[in-house]
Design an enzyme around this catalytic site. Structure first.
Site, PDB file in Angstrom:
ATOM      1  N   LYS A 180       0.842  -1.192   0.000  1.00  0.00           N
ATOM      2  CA  LYS A 180       0.000   0.000   0.000  1.00  0.00           C
ATOM      3  C   LYS A 180       0.881   1.247   0.000  1.00  0.00           C
ATOM      4  CE  LYS A 180      -2.663   3.203   2.628  1.00  0.00           C
ATOM      5  NZ  LYS A 180      -2.107   4.226   1.709  1.00  0.00           N
ATOM      6  N   CYS A 289      13.335  11.936   5.890  1.00  0.00           N
ATOM      7  CA  CYS A 289      13.381  11.638   7.323  1.00  0.00           C
ATOM      8  C   CYS A 289      14.777  11.867   7.891  1.00  0.00           C
ATOM      9  CB  CYS A 289      12.909  10.214   7.590  1.00  0.00           C
ATOM     10  SG  CYS A 289      13.814   8.941   6.696  1.00  0.00           S
TER      11      CYS A 289
END
Length: 489
Positions: A180, A289
């Site tokens: 996903k 990140c």
């Protein structure tokens, strides 16, 4: 360069076929450089669609795990070649869909190719050890067993590299996958899955499904037939993933936020430190990140460093990532733009001094996009919100300290511990930094944003679930050790 004007509907890929969602509902994926441009339509799938994807993965698992590692690797080698042949098209789609510059998108896609080839080779490497038994007439050894069906949930900021560095090890070690992607980058992700399809991967080994996190993401967390979940995203959502997986006994791997410092010591090469701080903090519009967020500088060189930094930041060309002279593209979405602007306002309210940028950028044809100026704050204290919370945008917070000891204390004084870097020519400074910094990725005289695919990657504290991705460390998550004792009758 000319852009691809095709607008297509991205279907789900389940059991080797591209299929419509049960509710036939879609949402538009738009270009953050021009919100009026639709890149594609992404399905808003249902729990019924997810059940079909999980069933396909479960049905394919037994046959897939029984293939040899070399046989599984051959599919990854083919997928790598196909991805490489489609590199420009996929990179252009990435730039149009999430905004990073075309050279950055090409670099990320090329990294995806390299990751596939690396893990293809893993199929020929050892998976266990022979261990001496106390019984002289017995053989004892370890091997590895795949988890089974793995749910892969990925973010929008690296829509090629992150899915591949999860999917490739998952399948080379014998698992099947339900993937996903983030809705904001699902058109790009679908093109990656098309490469696996073209490589002839058996039906059900990789399944692709798009939809809301509250439906498909939560469904993956809760699904009793999914044996492991690998997630990259925010720390808030990551905690939900971990709690849900733990509640039903599924294995989970979380890579989450960072508030990554760079320390500039008094003896540093300032020009090198400035270049790396800008690259680490502002490339990809700060949407990494591992991006540099806090810049901790010793007081004796603080003013000189600040002047050099701001002078270089002023040279940055903001614009559409498909334009050749663009250095920094837009934020990925209107929501992300508003988040970044709200943090900038918070920094001003807290008393930090805004010395460059800080506003939405609407010049030179950028009025229809989600652009923000590269932003630098001075006089930041480490207890401010902009020094503690992940902004995920092109914002640098300068913090002055009097010593390396103070710099390390400030650097560690956050809830995250993903990456950190230092600029120094002193070997003792380097050794102290390596020893004392609370970060999973430590870089010396290099920007904070960067990890090589063959090396373990992950954070400390609330940046991860304390597992590691990439390199040979990936086998620790995607398999379980099986100890075997053999004795003749």
């Amino acid at each position: 360069m000319a852009t691809n004007v095709e607008v297509k509907r991205c279907l789900n890929f389940i059991n080797g076929e591209w299929v419509k969602a049960a509710n036939d509902d879609v949402q538009a994926s738009t270009n953050p450089a021009n919100a009026e441009e639709i890149v594609g339509y992404v399905q808003k799938s249902t729990k019924e669609d997810l059940d079909q994807a999980v069933a396909a993965a479960s049905d394919a698992a037994k046959a897939w795990r029984k293939l040899s590692g070399a046989e599984r690797g051959s599919y990854l080698f083919k997928a790598a070649d196909i991805l490489e042949s489609r590199l420009d098209d996929i990179a252009e789609t990435m730039t149009r869909e999430m905004g990073k510059t075309f050279p950055e998108a090409k670099g990320e896609t090329a990294r995806g190719v390299a990751i596939l080839r690396y893990y293809a080779g893993e199929g020929m490497r050892k998976v266990g050890d022979v261990i001496p038994s106390t019984d002289s007439k017995a053989l004892m050894f370890t091997t590895r067993a795949p988890l089974g069906v793995v749910g892969v949930i990925t973010p929008w900021n690296f829509p090629v590299a992150i899915p591949i560095w999860k999917i490739a090890p998952a399948i080379i070690y014998g698992n099947t996958v339900v993937f996903k992607p983030a809705q904001e980058a699902a058109v790009t992700a679908a093109k990656v899955v098309e490469c696996f399809e073209a490589a002839g991967l058996p039906a059900g080994v990789v399944n692709f499904i798009t939809g809301a996190g509250s439906v498909i993401g939560q469904g993956i967390i809760d699904h009793e037939r999914i044996n492991g979940i690998t997630f990259t995203g925010s720390d808030a959502v990551g905690k939900q993933v971990g709690q849900g997986a733990l509640a039903r006994g599924a294995k989970y791997q979380l890579e989450m936020g960072g508030k990554n410092p760079v320390i500039v010591a008094a003896d540093a090469d300032l020009d090198l430190a400035v270049e790396a701080t800008i690259s680490g903090g502002l490339r990809s519009t700060g949407q990494k990140c591992t991006a540099t967020s806090r810049v901790i500088v010793e007081s004796s060189i603080y003013e000189e460093f600040r002047e050099k930094l701001v002078a270089k930041v002023k040279e940055i060309k903001v614009g559409n990532g498909l334009e050749g002279d663009t250095w920094m593209g837009p934020c990925s979405s209107e929501g992300q733009l508003n988040t970044v602007l709200s943090y900038i306002e918070k920094g001003i309210e807290e008393g930090a001094q805004l010395i460059h940028g800080g506003k939405r950028y609407t010049e030179n044809g950028c009025e229809k996009g989600y652009y923000v100026e590269p932003t630098v704050f001075d006089n930041v204290s480490n207890d401010m919100v902009i020094a503690q919370e992940e902004i995920f945008g092109p914002v640098l917070a300068l913090i002055k300290v009097d010593s390396l000891e103070e710099a390390l204390k400030v650097a560690n004084d956050v809830k995250f511990g993903l990456s950190a870097s230092i600029f120094t020519t002193n070997i003792q400074n380097m050794l102290d930094f390596v020893e004392d910094i609370d970060a999973g990725l430590v870089r010396i005289n290099a920007e904070s944003a960067g990890v090589e695919l063959q090396a373990p990657f992950g954070g400390m504290k609330q940046s991860s679930s304390h597992s590691r991705e990439q390199g040979q460390a990936a086998i620790e998550f995607f398999t379980s050790i099986k100890t075997v004792f053999v004795k003749g009758s």
